[in-house]
Motif scaffolding. Structure first.
Motif, PDB file in Angstrom:
ATOM      1  N   LYS A 142       4.342 113.985  45.856  1.00 16.65           N
ATOM      2  CA  LYS A 142       4.938 112.790  45.081  1.00 16.65           C
ATOM      3  C   LYS A 142       4.671 111.509  45.714  1.00 16.65           C
ATOM      4  O   LYS A 142       4.651 110.638  44.456  1.00 16.65           O
ATOM      5  CB  LYS A 142       5.836 113.541  45.042  1.00 16.65           C
ATOM      6  CG  LYS A 142       7.543 112.547  43.533  1.00 16.65           C
ATOM      7  CD  LYS A 142       6.566 112.496  42.699  1.00 16.65           C
ATOM      8  CE  LYS A 142       8.026 112.431  41.916  1.00 16.65           C
ATOM      9  NZ  LYS A 142       7.048 112.006  40.288  1.00 16.65           N
ATOM     10  N   ALA A 143       4.707 110.775  46.402  1.00 15.01           N
ATOM     11  CA  ALA A 143       4.740 109.404  46.993  1.00 15.01           C
ATOM     12  C   ALA A 143       3.341 109.161  46.769  1.00 15.01           C
ATOM     13  O   ALA A 143       3.300 107.901  46.133  1.00 15.01           O
ATOM     14  CB  ALA A 143       5.191 110.001  49.045  1.00 15.01           C
ATOM     15  N   LEU A 144       2.715 109.954  46.989  1.00 11.81           N
ATOM     16  CA  LEU A 144       0.980 109.084  46.710  1.00 11.81           C
ATOM     17  C   LEU A 144       0.775 109.105  44.904  1.00 11.81           C
ATOM     18  O   LEU A 144       0.280 108.150  44.533  1.00 11.81           O
ATOM     19  CB  LEU A 144       0.177 110.202  46.928  1.00 11.81           C
ATOM     20  CG  LEU A 144      -0.022 110.421  48.507  1.00 11.81           C
ATOM     21  CD1 LEU A 144      -0.527 111.461  48.220  1.00 11.81           C
ATOM     22  CD2 LEU A 144      -0.512 109.396  49.133  1.00 11.81           C
ATOM     23  N   SER A 145       1.805 109.825  43.995  1.00 10.75           N
ATOM     24  CA  SER A 145       1.312 109.801  42.994  1.00 10.75           C
ATOM     25  C   SER A 145       2.253 108.435  42.342  1.00 10.75           C
ATOM     26  O   SER A 145       2.026 107.493  41.625  1.00 10.75           O
ATOM     27  CB  SER A 145       2.155 110.948  42.492  1.00 10.75           C
ATOM     28  OG  SER A 145       3.610 110.838  41.878  1.00 10.75           O
ATOM     29  N   ILE A 146       3.367 107.884  42.634  1.00 11.92           N
ATOM     30  CA  ILE A 146       4.238 106.572  42.925  1.00 11.92           C
ATOM     31  C   ILE A 146       3.564 105.170  43.034  1.00 11.92           C
ATOM     32  O   ILE A 146       3.726 104.663  42.596  1.00 11.92           O
ATOM     33  CB  ILE A 146       5.516 107.105  43.476  1.00 11.92           C
ATOM     34  CG1 ILE A 146       6.352 108.144  42.446  1.00 11.92           C
ATOM     35  CG2 ILE A 146       6.462 105.885  43.819  1.00 11.92           C
ATOM     36  CD1 ILE A 146       8.103 108.402  43.590  1.00 11.92           C
ATOM     37  N   ALA A 147       2.642 106.231  44.232  1.00  8.97           N
ATOM     38  CA  ALA A 147       2.198 104.928  45.105  1.00  8.97           C
ATOM     39  C   ALA A 147       1.096 104.042  44.432  1.00  8.97           C
ATOM     40  O   ALA A 147       0.145 104.820  43.036  1.00  8.97           O
ATOM     41  CB  ALA A 147       1.817 104.889  46.556  1.00  8.97           C
ATOM     42  N   LYS A 148       0.576 103.047  44.547  1.00  5.02           N
ATOM     43  CA  LYS A 148      -0.401 102.432  43.369  1.00  5.02           C
ATOM     44  C   LYS A 148      -1.007 102.607  44.241  1.00  5.02           C
ATOM     45  O   LYS A 148      -1.236 103.310  46.016  1.00  5.02           O
ATOM     46  CB  LYS A 148      -0.307 100.696  43.526  1.00  5.02           C
ATOM     47  CG  LYS A 148       0.171  99.952  42.543  1.00  5.02           C
ATOM     48  CD  LYS A 148       0.425  98.423  42.933  1.00  5.02           C
ATOM     49  CE  LYS A 148       1.589  97.683  41.382  1.00  5.02           C
ATOM     50  NZ  LYS A 148       1.383  96.431  42.206  1.00  5.02           N
ATOM     51  N   ASP A 149      -3.186 102.820  44.047  1.00  6.63           N
ATOM     52  CA  ASP A 149      -3.936 102.722  44.712  1.00  6.63           C
ATOM     53  C   ASP A 149      -4.252 102.421  46.013  1.00  6.63           C
ATOM     54  O   ASP A 149      -4.894 103.126  46.544  1.00  6.63           O
ATOM     55  CB  ASP A 149      -5.345 103.026  43.524  1.00  6.63           C
ATOM     56  CG  ASP A 149      -5.410 102.797  42.416  1.00  6.63           C
ATOM     57  OD1 ASP A 149      -5.285 104.070  41.928  1.00  6.63           O
ATOM     58  OD2 ASP A 149      -6.065 102.393  41.300  1.00  6.63           O
ATOM     59  N   GLU A 150      -3.333 101.031  46.324  1.00  5.61           N
ATOM     60  CA  GLU A 150      -3.251 100.542  47.468  1.00  5.61           C
ATOM     61  C   GLU A 150      -1.741 100.934  47.379  1.00  5.61           C
ATOM     62  O   GLU A 150      -0.999  99.562  46.771  1.00  5.61           O
ATOM     63  CB  GLU A 150      -4.576  99.875  48.001  1.00  5.61           C
ATOM     64  CG  GLU A 150      -4.537  99.293  49.534  1.00  5.61           C
ATOM     65  CD  GLU A 150      -5.040  98.103  49.950  1.00  5.61           C
ATOM     66  OE1 GLU A 150      -6.074  98.105  48.948  1.00  5.61           O
ATOM     67  OE2 GLU A 150      -5.089  97.354  50.956  1.00  5.61           O
ATOM     68  N   ALA A 151      -1.080 101.591  48.363  1.00  7.00           N
ATOM     69  CA  ALA A 151       0.110 100.858  48.998  1.00  7.00           C
ATOM     70  C   ALA A 151       0.518 101.368  50.591  1.00  7.00           C
ATOM     71  O   ALA A 151      -0.693 101.733  51.448  1.00  7.00           O
ATOM     72  CB  ALA A 151       0.870 102.354  48.023  1.00  7.00           C
ATOM     73  N   VAL A 152       1.871 101.260  51.067  1.00 13.78           N
ATOM     74  CA  VAL A 152       1.673 101.514  52.148  1.00 13.78           C
ATOM     75  C   VAL A 152       3.256 102.329  52.220  1.00 13.78           C
ATOM     76  O   VAL A 152       4.119 102.549  51.135  1.00 13.78           O
ATOM     77  CB  VAL A 152       2.378 100.260  53.123  1.00 13.78           C
ATOM     78  CG1 VAL A 152       3.618 100.635  54.228  1.00 13.78           C
ATOM     79  CG2 VAL A 152       2.308  99.443  53.060  1.00 13.78           C
ATOM     80  N   ILE A 153       3.230 103.398  53.222  1.00 11.10           N
ATOM     81  CA  ILE A 153       4.326 104.180  53.145  1.00 11.10           C
ATOM     82  C   ILE A 153       5.326 104.992  54.106  1.00 11.10           C
ATOM     83  O   ILE A 153       4.199 104.823  55.278  1.00 11.10           O
ATOM     84  CB  ILE A 153       3.331 105.931  52.231  1.00 11.10           C
ATOM     85  CG1 ILE A 153       2.972 105.860  51.423  1.00 11.10           C
ATOM     86  CG2 ILE A 153       4.675 106.942  52.310  1.00 11.10           C
ATOM     87  CD1 ILE A 153       2.212 106.765  50.124  1.00 11.10           C
TER      88      ILE A 153
END
Ligand SMILES: C[S@@+](CC[C@H](N)C(=O)[O-])C[C@H]1O[C@@H](n2cnc3c(N)ncnc32)[C@H](O)[C@@H]1O
Length: 279
Positions: free
Chosen positions: A211-222
């Motif tokens: 779910k976090a990956l689907s909310i994140a932009k194609d490049e993002a920091v988690i």
């Protein structure tokens, strides 16, 4: 500030006249203060005197309510602390220039997480959209909105905790850049929107990585938190994050890793900052 302290001589002076001598040495030497509420760890031997002990600590330390420290648990990470003295458990705690209103008897506010709350004030910038998947009362994302001037979407599932989150957004005057949803983060509709995703949860955080990956932009920091048995460190928790990210078409790069606190014997609460890229 949340602080633990050394017992005040005045407390010992008063209670040594009222308690059997062998119990005086068991009086709590450390405590946590959240706003004007005190959280006291109390040994079982002190049970018969707990209300009087709490009263003396309250008077000497100048707090309105005293709670007995207990366990934190369940999906909502609720505390259920016993009230030993006073009745009002709602308080405003000020830390790093941020006002956190909460019910200290039911909502966790860990002194051990202070460094992380302070760190989060510095990592995000005005141009960013941050999604906080486990917002609580805004523990980690208020610092980003207040000090970092970032735009924040805060998601909190517990209706009770959510009330305080909303109040805190207003108290800290960040309504213009912080919005909140009282939903399960798995039902959050936004996709490919966040520059930064906060995953401030423990025990089962890995289940929320897709779910976090689907909310994140194609490049993002988690900012990925989880609890890890010591024998699996330092590979974990990043190895699991990377495996799940790859299964979902992302590459993951570890930027930073910090131990936040001991969670249980042999188990640590760890946060990893991960940069993700869509492949
Ligand atoms: C332990 S608190 C942590 C607060 C803050 N992130 C921190 O690290 O200090 C986690 C919060 O996540 C909320 N929560 C748990 N599962 C959730 C879900 N599926 N969706 C949204 N919120 C959830 C809980 O109710 C709780 O308030």
């Amino acid at each position: 500030m949340v602080r633990t302290q050394v017992i005040k001589p005045r407390i010992r002076e008063i209670l040594s006249k009222e308690l059997p001598p062998e119990l005086v040495g068991m009086l709590p030497k450390h405590w946590v203060r959240i706003g004007d509420v005190l959280i006291l760890p109390l040994r079982p031997e002190l049970e018969p005197y707990k209300h009087r002990i709490a009263e003396v600590y309250a008077e000497v330390l100048g707090v309105k309510t005293v709670l007995r420290k207990g366990r934190i648990g369940g999906e909502f990470r609720e505390t259920n602390y016993e009230i030993l003295y006073g009745s009002d458990t709602v308080t405003v705690h000020v830390e790093n220039g941020i006002k956190y209103k909460l019910d200290a008897a039911r909502i966790m506010f860990s002194p051990a997480n202070v460094k992380e709350r302070v760190r989060m004030a510095k990592v995000a910038g005005p141009g960013e959209l941050v999604v906080d998947m486990f917002a609580g009362i805004g523990h980690l994302s208020l610092p980003m909105a207040v000090h970092g001037k970032a735009r924040v979407i805060a998601i909190e599932k517990s209706p009770y905790t959510f009330r305080f989150l909303i109040e805190n957004i207003e108290l800290n005057r960040v309504q213009d850049r912080m919005t909140a949803y009282n939903i399960d983060n798995r039902d959050f509709p936004g996709e490919n929107i966040a520059d930064r995703v906060l995953m401030g949860y423990v025990v089962t955080t890995h289940e929320f990585i897709p779910k976090a990956l689907s909310i994140a932009k194609d490049e993002a920091v988690i900012h990925y938190h989880n609890t890890v048995p010591e024998r699996l460190m330092p590979e974990e928790p990043f190895r699991t994050f990377q495996r799940i990210a790859r299964e979902h078409g992302y590459e993951a790069e570890k930027l930073n890793e910090l131990v936040i606190k001991r969670y249980a014997p042999g188990v640590w609460h760890v946060v990893v900052d991960v940069r993700v890229f869509k492949k």
